[in-house]
Design a protein around this motif. Sequence first.
Motif, PDB file in Angstrom:
ATOM      1  N   GLY A 241      39.372  33.659  44.574  1.00 56.33           N
ATOM      2  CA  GLY A 241      38.900  35.038  44.452  1.00 56.33           C
ATOM      3  C   GLY A 241      39.959  35.940  43.845  1.00 56.33           C
ATOM      4  N   ARG A 245      39.914  37.811  40.229  1.00 53.94           N
ATOM      5  CA  ARG A 245      40.084  39.267  40.091  1.00 53.94           C
ATOM      6  C   ARG A 245      41.227  39.567  39.127  1.00 53.94           C
ATOM      7  N   GLY A 249      37.588  39.520  36.734  1.00 56.31           N
ATOM      8  CA  GLY A 249      36.238  39.172  37.187  1.00 56.31           C
ATOM      9  C   GLY A 249      35.451  38.497  36.079  1.00 56.31           C
ATOM     10  N   ALA A 269      33.432  37.655  42.839  1.00 61.56           N
ATOM     11  CA  ALA A 269      34.186  37.615  41.578  1.00 61.56           C
ATOM     12  C   ALA A 269      33.388  38.217  40.424  1.00 61.56           C
TER      13      ALA A 269
END
Length: 364
Positions: A241, A245, A249, A269
Amino acid sequence: MAMTAAVARRGQPFRLEACELAAPRAGEVRVRLLACGICHTDLSARDHDRGTVLPAVLGHEGVGVIEALGPGVSEFALGEHVLMSFGSCGQCSKCRDGAPGYCHSAALGFRGIRADGSSPLSLNGQAITGHFFAQSSFATHAVASINNMVRLAPDLPAALMAPLACGVQTGMASVMIALAARAQDSIAIFGCGTVGLAAIMAARIVGCRDIIAIDIVDERLQLARELGATHTINSSREAAGKALRGLGGVTRALDCTGLPEVVQTAFHALQSQGVLVCVGVSKPGSQISIDLGALLYAGRSIRGSIEGDAVPRDFIPRMVDWYREGRLPLHRLVATYAFADINQAVDDMLAARSVKPVLIMSET
Ligand SMILES: [Zn+2]
Ligand SMILES: [Zn+2]
């Protein structure tokens, strides 16, 4: 006719046994198998309660040669090479709407019997489940429905074509149809087995800007990179995750793992209006928890898909074309095994030594 099939019993290794196969009915043909891929779905049907009555003959990525036609079958001819994809009735509203993956006739999938409840296969004089995904192809011969059948040119290698029936179709169609990925997309693909790697190959054909592969096996991530991934994340060493990021994303995500925590990571995400499609088979009863605000205010979508929403008769010929153009290096995924070595093939798949094991029933 007498034939040999790999019989599945719950929690036990497959056993090759002499079985009896009835003549094909209307809408069916008998196929002499050349090759059949092994998919996690087969193991799930054997080892979990998915509605498949055992003993059963599984196998749903069969390629073979037609050697008998059911009464009235004129669409196919004796001697033609065919690929057998997933079963569908061809008549219900979903089939008519071009969504055979959601066919109302559940019998044709996991239940592994004909719509009328019968089976073409028997063992020691007793009928057993023998129409799994309308084929039951872990066998030397299968009586299969023509609804899910696609003709193959005889020069195409059976072992490489077999995974187009399910695993490769699911990965590629998920990207191209269910996610409708475009060149400007950045896509994250969670899980780099056959489905995930096929999704990466599809994302490369689409020309996605960023193709991010996530897995816990370094060799798989290396293969992902060679097949088109622009970034890789080993989620056993680094939080996926956070890494996603850090990359800003993604606009598209595909979960091939069926693990709730991975699905949640994939969802969070997504950029605004991002779409997540889930194709991984989860343990029965699995649930996810998502923040409704993160769903609503960012306009995100999450949905499941069977076989990437593909219509096999349309999508399989497209994959064959990409293969012929050299854009689908299927040999990078496939490892072949003699039919008698089916349990070794399963062990190798589960231990990530083989991506896609394909059983060879006959060389010609
Ligand atoms: Zn149907
Ligand atoms: Zn499958």
